[in-house]
Scaffold this motif. Sequence first.
Motif, PDB file in Angstrom:
ATOM      1  N   ARG A 142      82.458  -3.590  99.616  1.00  0.00           N
ATOM      2  CA  ARG A 142      81.142  -4.120  99.308  1.00  0.00           C
ATOM      3  C   ARG A 142      80.862  -3.933  97.825  1.00  0.00           C
ATOM      4  O   ARG A 142      81.093  -2.897  97.274  1.00  0.00           O
ATOM      5  CB  ARG A 142      80.063  -3.436 100.145  1.00  0.00           C
ATOM      6  N   ASN A 194      76.537 -14.365 110.362  1.00  0.00           N
ATOM      7  CA  ASN A 194      76.206 -13.084 110.968  1.00  0.00           C
ATOM      8  C   ASN A 194      77.106 -11.966 110.446  1.00  0.00           C
ATOM      9  O   ASN A 194      76.654 -10.856 110.207  1.00  0.00           O
ATOM     10  CB  ASN A 194      76.305 -13.169 112.488  1.00  0.00           C
ATOM     11  N   ASN A 204      74.494  -5.550 104.911  1.00  0.00           N
ATOM     12  CA  ASN A 204      73.537  -4.462 105.119  1.00  0.00           C
ATOM     13  C   ASN A 204      74.171  -3.160 105.581  1.00  0.00           C
ATOM     14  O   ASN A 204      73.480  -2.217 105.936  1.00  0.00           O
ATOM     15  CB  ASN A 204      72.385  -4.883 106.032  1.00  0.00           C
ATOM     16  N   GLY A 205      75.489  -3.090 105.549  1.00  0.00           N
ATOM     17  CA  GLY A 205      76.145  -1.796 105.740  1.00  0.00           C
ATOM     18  C   GLY A 205      76.478  -1.427 107.175  1.00  0.00           C
ATOM     19  O   GLY A 205      77.049  -0.374 107.415  1.00  0.00           O
ATOM     20  N   VAL A 206      76.133  -2.293 108.142  1.00  0.00           N
ATOM     21  CA  VAL A 206      76.438  -1.949 109.534  1.00  0.00           C
ATOM     22  C   VAL A 206      77.949  -1.826 109.737  1.00  0.00           C
ATOM     23  O   VAL A 206      78.438  -0.913 110.399  1.00  0.00           O
ATOM     24  CB  VAL A 206      75.853  -3.001 110.501  1.00  0.00           C
ATOM     25  N   ASP A 235      80.179  -1.008 107.525  1.00  0.00           N
ATOM     26  CA  ASP A 235      80.731   0.186 106.893  1.00  0.00           C
ATOM     27  C   ASP A 235      80.786   1.322 107.892  1.00  0.00           C
ATOM     28  O   ASP A 235      81.732   2.097 107.933  1.00  0.00           O
ATOM     29  CB  ASP A 235      79.878   0.608 105.690  1.00  0.00           C
ATOM     30  N   ARG A 236      79.743   1.397 108.702  1.00  0.00           N
ATOM     31  CA  ARG A 236      79.741   2.459 109.704  1.00  0.00           C
ATOM     32  C   ARG A 236      80.864   2.230 110.713  1.00  0.00           C
ATOM     33  O   ARG A 236      81.603   3.154 111.029  1.00  0.00           O
ATOM     34  CB  ARG A 236      78.398   2.517 110.406  1.00  0.00           C
ATOM     35  N   PHE A 237      81.002   0.992 111.213  1.00  0.00           N
ATOM     36  CA  PHE A 237      82.077   0.720 112.177  1.00  0.00           C
ATOM     37  C   PHE A 237      83.430   1.096 111.585  1.00  0.00           C
ATOM     38  O   PHE A 237      84.304   1.601 112.267  1.00  0.00           O
ATOM     39  CB  PHE A 237      82.099  -0.768 112.567  1.00  0.00           C
ATOM     40  N   ARG A 238      83.586   0.831 110.288  1.00  0.00           N
ATOM     41  CA  ARG A 238      84.889   1.072 109.675  1.00  0.00           C
ATOM     42  C   ARG A 238      85.171   2.557 109.476  1.00  0.00           C
ATOM     43  O   ARG A 238      86.306   2.927 109.205  1.00  0.00           O
ATOM     44  CB  ARG A 238      84.995   0.317 108.353  1.00  0.00           C
ATOM     45  N   THR A 239      84.148   3.413 109.574  1.00  0.00           N
ATOM     46  CA  THR A 239      84.429   4.851 109.483  1.00  0.00           C
ATOM     47  C   THR A 239      84.565   5.465 110.867  1.00  0.00           C
ATOM     48  O   THR A 239      84.667   6.673 110.995  1.00  0.00           O
ATOM     49  CB  THR A 239      83.307   5.603 108.742  1.00  0.00           C
ATOM     50  N   MET A 240      84.549   4.616 111.909  1.00  0.00           N
ATOM     51  CA  MET A 240      84.641   5.144 113.269  1.00  0.00           C
ATOM     52  C   MET A 240      86.034   4.925 113.841  1.00  0.00           C
ATOM     53  O   MET A 240      86.732   3.999 113.434  1.00  0.00           O
ATOM     54  CB  MET A 240      83.608   4.457 114.172  1.00  0.00           C
TER      55      MET A 240
END
Lengths: 299, 250
Positions: free
Chosen positions: B250, B75, B82-84, B86-91
Amino acid sequence: MDYAIEAEGLVKRYGDKAALDGVDLGARAGTVLGVLGPNGAGKTTAVRILATLQRPDAGRARVHGHDVAERPAEVRKLIGLTGQYASVDEKLTGVQNLMMMGRLLGMNRSSARARATELLERFGLTEAGGRAASGYSGGMRRRLDLAVSLVSRPSVLFLDEPTTGLDPHARSELWEVVRELVADEVTVLLTTQYLEEADQLADDILLIDSGRVAASGTPDQLKAMAGGHRLDIRPLRAEDEEKAMAILGSGELSIPIHDLAMAPAVLRKLDEAGIVLAEHALRLPSLDDVFLTLTGARA
Amino acid sequence: MISQSLTLTWRSLVPLKNSPGQLLAMLIQPVFMIVIFVYLFGGAAGGDRAEAVQYMLPGVLVQVALMATIGTGMNLATDIGNGVFDRFRTMPIARMAPLAGRILADLCTMTVTLAMAVLVGYLVGFRVTTSPLEALAGLGLVLLFTMALSWASAWIGVIAKSVTAMQGISTAVLLPLTFGSSAFIPATDLPGWLTAWMSVNPVSHLAAALRGFTVGGLDAADVWITLGWTAALLAVFVPLALRAYNRRVR
């Protein structure tokens, strides 16, 4: 001038290949900076460094004065990122995706829900909000992705090729959203392979190729760099095309015009040769011309 | 950090509600495992089936739990691909939250799966001969060890180049651990090298502890050895997984 994003001398290497080889850039607060370049030019690497996902090997970058490598936590409070590959959670519905972000950002359940409802409405997704994102069309998914990155009300937004793979209708919808954002004082850094997109949206353009800045300036400044006016013609009869090219002294039905008095003279010569023109136009070069002149690459 | 982890736990559990098919598949797996081991292998061993069930069921529970840890890494590899993430890591959220959220969610589904397996076990004749409290302690120990092993799986999931690679690596590690243990058969009448491996294999001790907690004959040493391995796995793989996650490109 007040810069929301600034970078000097960014270098990033993968093995012995430099993805970025000394890039300087600056985005004025409340404007759109278009980073334009062919595939593999280093656009995404630049965005990843500015969005704190990667550290540069050399150089510095700041978002509203906070160094992205030294103070990533400060930078993360200010930015939003919409990636090249839509990074919404496909297994969640639109509402769930938005609420998850709100909750992660510390909102309570009801304000996260209110924010989700507001964003769905703004992006025309209200109806689709209860369905899993895996069933969304490409355009809807991109809009949801953008909505998700706006939950935190970022003052700086990175859009990495936001319209790649979208149909023209979905693309123009997304452009409209970007224009609205800028009206709300958000600073946008947009990467794109599409010259038209940069021309439509960007206040300033940075043209990068092979990890270096090939040119920068406003769209008009860049167009001026590709040379002066051009005269394009189209004979009414296709069989006249070769004769017309001979008169122009060019391999195509277009010539650079260095002196504006030259255009009527050329048209007169064509008329004397009995060539009827269906169309003729005197124009400034397009960004396409700039792109080809400066990178030697096809967009 | 805790509320962020819980939000991400919720995120991982919601899809199960959205698509009940996935939940069903997850619950059916232990049923097959029990049928295969108890009827097929248990029958082949030639002994008394009731006795075989009492010996094997704790082993099957351990096997089901450990194989499910592969899911954690898969998982994570999917989320990264799929990049999900990456978003968490910019938050502005805790770096541990995305990993901890996933592992907590997997622990929740694991609990349900184990309950299901115990239920099926009862249907095929398994009986807890100790007390319910002891049985729960045994299941708790399994969950604890599984959680620690999930961090190893998370680490592999973060460093693996693809979901397929992740699955291959984990299966290669887990098969000798689970089958090369005394989870299914006692370590007697086997080649010496195999007996030696079985006696050091932490899965043997975990299975023995669960067996002790449920059908009696508990050796406290098995519990302590399992707890020791749990602590060791956590001490090694939590930092490794976090470091790999922070550096992941990635």
